[in-house]
Design a protein around this motif. Structure first.
Motif, mmCIF file in Angstrom:
data_model
loop_
_atom_site.group_PDB
_atom_site.id
_atom_site.type_symbol
_atom_site.label_atom_id
_atom_site.label_comp_id
_atom_site.label_asym_id
_atom_site.label_seq_id
_atom_site.Cartn_x
_atom_site.Cartn_y
_atom_site.Cartn_z
ATOM 1 N N LYS A 19 46.403 37.564 33.626
ATOM 2 C CA LYS A 19 45.138 36.926 33.245
ATOM 3 C C LYS A 19 43.966 37.504 34.044
ATOM 4 O O LYS A 19 42.832 37.528 33.551
ATOM 5 C CB LYS A 19 45.239 35.418 33.436
ATOM 6 N N GLU A 20 44.251 37.958 35.248
ATOM 7 C CA GLU A 20 43.202 38.638 36.004
ATOM 8 C C GLU A 20 42.796 39.933 35.293
ATOM 9 O O GLU A 20 41.611 40.293 35.253
ATOM 10 C CB GLU A 20 43.681 38.937 37.424
ATOM 11 N N HIS A 21 43.789 40.622 34.723
ATOM 12 C CA HIS A 21 43.472 41.831 33.962
ATOM 13 C C HIS A 21 42.607 41.489 32.747
ATOM 14 O O HIS A 21 41.639 42.199 32.439
ATOM 15 C CB HIS A 21 44.757 42.519 33.501
ATOM 16 N N VAL A 22 42.977 40.400 32.069
ATOM 17 C CA VAL A 22 42.186 39.964 30.916
ATOM 18 C C VAL A 22 40.777 39.585 31.364
ATOM 19 O O VAL A 22 39.778 39.932 30.718
ATOM 20 C CB VAL A 22 42.879 38.786 30.209
ATOM 21 N N ARG A 23 40.697 38.874 32.487
ATOM 22 C CA ARG A 23 39.376 38.497 33.018
ATOM 23 C C ARG A 23 38.522 39.727 33.307
ATOM 24 O O ARG A 23 37.324 39.747 32.982
ATOM 25 C CB ARG A 23 39.535 37.690 34.302
ATOM 26 N N ASP A 24 39.120 40.737 33.908
ATOM 27 C CA ASP A 24 38.354 41.936 34.241
ATOM 28 C C ASP A 24 37.778 42.586 32.984
ATOM 29 O O ASP A 24 36.629 43.050 32.974
ATOM 30 C CB ASP A 24 39.236 42.927 34.997
ATOM 31 N N ILE A 25 38.583 42.623 31.926
ATOM 32 C CA ILE A 25 38.099 43.177 30.662
ATOM 33 C C ILE A 25 36.960 42.326 30.110
ATOM 34 O O ILE A 25 35.912 42.835 29.695
ATOM 35 C CB ILE A 25 39.251 43.255 29.642
ATOM 36 N N LEU A 26 37.156 41.005 30.127
ATOM 37 C CA LEU A 26 36.150 40.108 29.559
ATOM 38 C C LEU A 26 34.878 40.082 30.402
ATOM 39 O O LEU A 26 33.775 39.956 29.860
ATOM 40 C CB LEU A 26 36.737 38.705 29.419
ATOM 41 N N THR A 27 35.027 40.186 31.707
ATOM 42 C CA THR A 27 33.848 40.239 32.572
ATOM 43 C C THR A 27 33.020 41.483 32.255
ATOM 44 O O THR A 27 31.781 41.432 32.198
ATOM 45 C CB THR A 27 34.269 40.241 34.052
ATOM 46 N N GLU A 28 33.717 42.580 32.031
ATOM 47 C CA GLU A 28 33.028 43.835 31.719
ATOM 48 C C GLU A 28 32.278 43.748 30.389
ATOM 49 O O GLU A 28 31.098 44.107 30.293
ATOM 50 C CB GLU A 28 34.046 44.977 31.677
ATOM 51 N N VAL A 29 32.965 43.249 29.352
ATOM 52 C CA VAL A 29 32.301 43.231 28.041
ATOM 53 C C VAL A 29 31.241 42.135 27.964
ATOM 54 O O VAL A 29 30.227 42.287 27.259
ATOM 55 C CB VAL A 29 33.318 43.085 26.888
ATOM 56 N N SER A 30 31.440 41.027 28.693
ATOM 57 C CA SER A 30 30.452 39.934 28.632
ATOM 58 C C SER A 30 29.198 40.251 29.442
ATOM 59 O O SER A 30 28.168 39.591 29.281
ATOM 60 C CB SER A 30 31.070 38.621 29.119
ATOM 61 N N ALA A 31 29.277 41.254 30.318
ATOM 62 C CA ALA A 31 28.101 41.635 31.107
ATOM 63 C C ALA A 31 27.033 42.290 30.237
ATOM 64 O O ALA A 31 25.865 42.362 30.620
ATOM 65 C CB ALA A 31 28.510 42.585 32.229
ATOM 66 N N LYS A 32 27.425 42.749 29.070
ATOM 67 C CA LYS A 32 26.492 43.388 28.147
ATOM 68 C C LYS A 32 26.294 42.478 26.943
ATOM 69 O O LYS A 32 27.275 42.001 26.361
ATOM 70 C CB LYS A 32 27.055 44.748 27.711
ATOM 71 N N SER A 33 25.075 42.216 26.572
ATOM 72 C CA SER A 33 24.794 41.261 25.500
ATOM 73 C C SER A 33 24.265 41.910 24.230
ATOM 74 O O SER A 33 23.836 41.198 23.311
ATOM 75 C CB SER A 33 23.795 40.210 25.981
#
Length: 685
Positions: free
Chosen positions: A85-99
C-alpha cells in the motif's frame, strides 16, 4: 459493511462495486547474486518444530513485532501487504500532485480520487452535505412504488439492499453471462449474529443496536427516535437473516443453483415490478439465477406487509452505513467503533492515507494498475512465476495419475479439467478505461458514488453477452489470489507476487514454499469439495463415478474432523465443513508445491544448506513464515463464525502435520504432535 452475500465459490472475485493467458514455458532467469534462504532470525529456537511448527517457524518474529494498533492480524505476509500500500500511495501521491492531467485519463481519475479522499479538512467541513440528496430521496418515500424505485437507485451505486444483482457466468453454460440475484441487506457479518443464543452473539446484537442508534443520531435524530429506528432496523434485518442460508450452505453451489425465467421471477415476488427495475438497470428480461429463493420469498413478504415507514428507516440506515467512511470524522469514527474496534479488536483506525489508497484501488484499481506493474512487477518475475505454475500443474497431473482410490474413468475427467486450467499472472492483457467516470477534488462521497456507478454499469453491461475471459476479478495491486471454477482459471495479481511470498533473490526452496503453496492451493481449489462440482468446461456438472465420489467425500471428512478439533478458546472451535475447501487447498497446495519443487531441481545442482537449514527445511519454514499470522482474539471469533479460511496457526500446522515429507525434513518421531498417522492422517490429493 456487508451489502451482499456472494456465494463463496464466487466471493474471492470483486463484485461490481469494486470489479487467455495459457501456461507459458519460458525459462525464468534467476539473479546472478547469491540467493537467500529463510528468515533465520524469525525462528523461535526454544520451540520444537515437531510440536508446534507455527510457533517454531516465526514465533520470534511475532514476539518482536506486535500487531499494530490499526491491524487485526500481523505477520510478514500482512506486513508485505501494508508495504504494498505504500507503493500504491507513492504512485497516487505522484499523480495527485499534478492537477492538469487530461480529463478522464487514468492519472486524472486516480489522482483526483485520492486527493479528494486525502483532503480531510474539506471532508469534515462538508459533514453530511454530500449524502443529503440521496438521504432526502429516502426520507421522501411515501408509497411502495417509491420503495422499489429507491432500491433500484441504491443498486445503481452498489448499495445492494435488501438483495443484489450482478452479472456472472451461467452455472450451466459458463460461456455466457447472466444475472444472479443474491441475498443481502444485513448490517452484521452474517445471519448467525442475529439468531444464535451464545453470549458472543447476544453481545454483538447489543453493540450493533447501539451503533445503529448512534449513526441515526449523527444524521440528526434525537436519542429516543434513534433508538426506535435502530429497533426497527434490527427487527427488519432479523427477518431477512431467518430466511438466509448459513455460511456452510453458502459454500455449496448446488444449493444456489436456481435458474429462473424472468416471468417466473415476477411470480416469486409479485409485489416487485421487475420489468421496470430491469429496464432502468439496462438488464435484459432474460433467464437468471436466484441463489436463495427463500430469501426472495421473505423479500416479497416485506414488500407486501412491512409499513412504508419501516422501509424508509431501513433504507436510511443502509445509506448511512454505506456512506459512513466517506463522510466527516464523527461518522468515520462511529463506523470504526463497531466494525473495527469491536468486530476485529483493532484499537486504532488505519492512517488516512492507507484508507484512501485502499479505496482508490477498490474503485479504480486498473487506472493505477499500469503504473504499479511498471514499477513493481518486471517481465522476469512474470516469467519465473509462469515456470512455477507450469511445474505445479505437472505435479497435479502426476498426483492424479498416482491416485490409488480413483478409477480410470474419473481420472480421465480430472486430467481433462486440469488441461484446461487458465493461469493469469500479474495483470490483465486488456485494461479498463473507466470511460465516462467523472471524478473531481470537491467531494469524496461524490467520487465514490461516480466510480461505484460506473463499476456497477460495467458489470451489468456484460449480462446477456458471451463471457469476456480477459476480465479480472481483482486489481493488479491486490495482495491476494483466487480460483474461478466457472472459467477454470487461477489468478495471481502482481500485488501478491512480492517478497516474502515471491522473491527473485530467494532460493527456489523459499519461493516454492511460499508462493508455490499458494499456487498449489489455487490449483487444488479446482478439485476441492466445491471445485470438484464443476467440470472441465466450468459447468456445474458431476463428472465423478458414484464410488469415486464417496471416496472423495470420505477423505474430505477426515479434514473436517481434523479442523473440528482445533479450538481458539474454550468452547469455540473451527467448523470443519465451513473451512473444508480452504483446508483441502492448503493440504494439497503444500504437497503439490513440494513435488513441483523437487521437479524443478531435476538435472540441477542441489540448492545449498543455508544457516544450517536444508533446502527441504527451508521449503516448509517458508510456508510457516508466510502464513504465520498473529491474530487478535476478536478477529479469530469473527473468522471462526463466517470465514471459510482457518486461522493462521492451523493453516500452518494442519496441512503440514499430514505430510510425510515434513516429518522427514525435521526428523519428527511418529508420536510427535506435528505427525498424524494411520486413519488420522488426511490425504485428499
Amino acid at each position: 459493511m456487508r451489502q451482499s452475500r456472494t456465494p463463496v465459490f464466487l466471493s474471492e472475485r470483486r463484485l461490481p462495486i469494486g470489479i487467455l493467458l495459457g501456461v507459458l514455458l519460458a525459462g525464468a532467469a534467476t539473479s546472478a547474486a547469491a540467493q537467500h534462504g529463510i528468515m533465520a532470525g524469525d525462528i523461535d529456537r526454544d520451540a520444537n518444530a515437531c510440536t508446534d511448527f507455527f510457533q517454531y517457524a516465526n514465533g520470534s518474529w511475532r514476539k518482536d513485532h506486535p500487531i499494530p494498533d490499526y491491524m487485526d492480524r500481523w505477520s510478514r505476509r500482512w506486513e508485505s501487504g501494508e508495504i504494498n500500500k505504500e507503493h500504491v500511495r507513492d504512485i497516487l501521491t505522484e499523480v495527485s500532485a499534478k492537477s492538469d492531467w487530461p480529463a478522464g485519463s487514468a492519472d486524472q481519475l486516480s489522482g483526483d480520487f485520492y486527493a479528494a479522499c486525502m483532503n480531510e479538512p474539506a471532508v469534515d467541513a462538508l459533514g453530511m452535505k454530500p449524502v443529503e440528496p440521496m438521504l432526502a430521496a429516502v426520507r421522501a418515500i411515501k408509497t411502495r412504488a417509491d420503495v422499489e424505485k429507491q432500491i433500484g437507485a441504491f443498486h445503481d451505486v452498489g448499495i445492494n439492499v435488501p438483495f443484489g444483482i450482478a452479472g456472472f457466468e451461467d452455472l450451466h453454460d459458463p460461456t455466457q453471462t447472466i444475472a444472479h440475484v443474491f441475498a443481502g441487506g444485513l448490517g452484521m457479518p452474517d445471519r448467525d449474529y442475529y439468531l444464535k443464543p451464545e453470549k458472543r452473539f447476544v453481545e454483538a446484537r447489543e453493540k450493533y443496536l447501539a451503533h445503529v442508534a448512534r449513526m441515526f443520531e449523527l444524521a440528526g435524530a434525537d436519542a429516543d427516535s434513534a433508538k426506535k429506528s435502530a429497533d426497527t432496523v434490527f427487527a427488519f434485518e432479523k427477518r431477512l437473516a431467518e430466511a438466509s442460508l448459513d455460511n456452510v450452505a453458502l459454500r455449496d453451489p448446488s444449493q444456489q443453483d436456481h435458474r429462473t425465467s424472468f416471468a417466473d421471477l415476477g411470480k416469486m415476488t409479485p409485489s416487485f415490478d421487475w420489468g421496470t427495475y430491469a429496464d432502468a438497470a439496462k438488464i435484459p428480461r432474460a433467464d437468471l439465477n436466484v441463489t436463495e429463493p427463500a430469501f426472495l420469498a421473505q423479500f416479497e413478504r416485506e414488500l407486501a406487509k412491512t409499513p412504508v415507514s419501516d422501509w424508509k428507516t431501513y433504507l436510511e440506515w443502509h445509506l448511512l452505513n454505506a456512506a459512513a467512511d466517506t463522510l466527516s470524522k464523527p461518522f468515520v469514527e462511529e463506523n470504526f467503533a463497531f466494525n473495527g474496534r469491536y468486530l476485529t479488536g483493532a484499537t486504532e483506525m488505519k492512517p488516512r492515507w492507507k484508507r484512501c489508497a485502499e479505496a482508490t484501488d477498490n474503485q479504480l484499481g486498473e487506472a493505477l494498475g499500469k503504473k504499479y506493474v511498471e514499477k513493481y512487477f518486471p517481465p522476469a518475475a512474470k516469467a519465473r512465476m509462469q515456470d512455477m505454475v507450469h511445474n505445479i500443474l505437472l505435479a497435479m497431473k502426476d498426483t492424479i495419475v498416482g491416485l490409488d482410490w480413483m478409477s480410470a474413468e474419473t481420472k480421465a475427467k480430472a486430467q481433462e479439467k486440469l488441461a484446461t486450467f487458465n493461469p493469469k499472472i500479474g495483470y490483465p492483457d486488456k485494461w479498463k478505461t473507466y470511460a465516462g467516470v467523472k471524478v473531481g477534488r470537491d467531494s469524496y462521497w461524490d467520487n465514490f458514488v461516480a466510480a461505484s456507478r460506473w463499476n456497477v454499469a460495467d458489470n451489468r453491461s456484460q449480462i446477456g453477452k458471451p463471457v469476456d475471459r480477459s476480465r479480472w476479478g481483482m486489481t493488479p495491486p491486490t495482495s491476494n489470489a483466487y480460483y474461478n471454477p466457472l472459467q477454470n482459471e487461477i489468478v495471481f495479481p502482481a500485488g501478491i507476487l512480492q517478497p516474502p511470498a515471491f522473491d527473485m533473490s530467494a532460493t527456489d526452496a523459499i519461493n516454492y514454499g511460499a508462493i508455490g503453496v499458494v499456487i498449489g492451493h489455487e490449483v487444488s481449489h479446482g478439485f476441492d469439495d466445491q471445485g470438484a462440482q464443476f467440470d472441465a468446461k466450468g459447468r456445474l456438472s458431476n463428472w465423478w463415478t458414484p464410488a469415486d465420489l464417496k471416496q472423495f467425500g470420505d477423505r474430505g471428512q477426515c479434514v473436517v474432523d481434523q479442523f473440528e478439533s482445533y479450538f481458539i478458546e474454550p468452547g469455540i472451535h473451527h467448523n470443519g465443513k465451513l473451512v473444508l475447501g480452504e483446508s483441502i487447498g492448503d493440504l494439497a497446495g503444500a504437497k503439490l508445491a513440494w513435488l513441483a519443487y523437487q521437479k524443478s531441481r531435476e538435472g540441477k545442482k542441489p540448492e545449498p544448506t543455508i544457516d544450517g537449514f536444508t533446502p527441504a527445511q527451508q521449503f516448509f519454514i517458508a510456508w510457516g513464515q508466510w502464513r504465520g499470522d498473529e491474530i487478535r482474539p476478536a478477529t479469530q471469533r469473527t473468522m471462526i463464525q463466517g470465514d471459510p479460511h482457518p486461522i493462521a496457526k492451523y493453516r500452518v500446522n494442519g496441512p503440514l502435520s499430514n505430510l510425510p515429507a515434513f516429518q522427514q525434513a525435521f526428523e519428527c518421531k511418529p508420536d510427535a504432535p506435528m505427525v498424524r498417522t494411520g486413519k488420522e492422517r488426511c490425504e485428499v490429493w
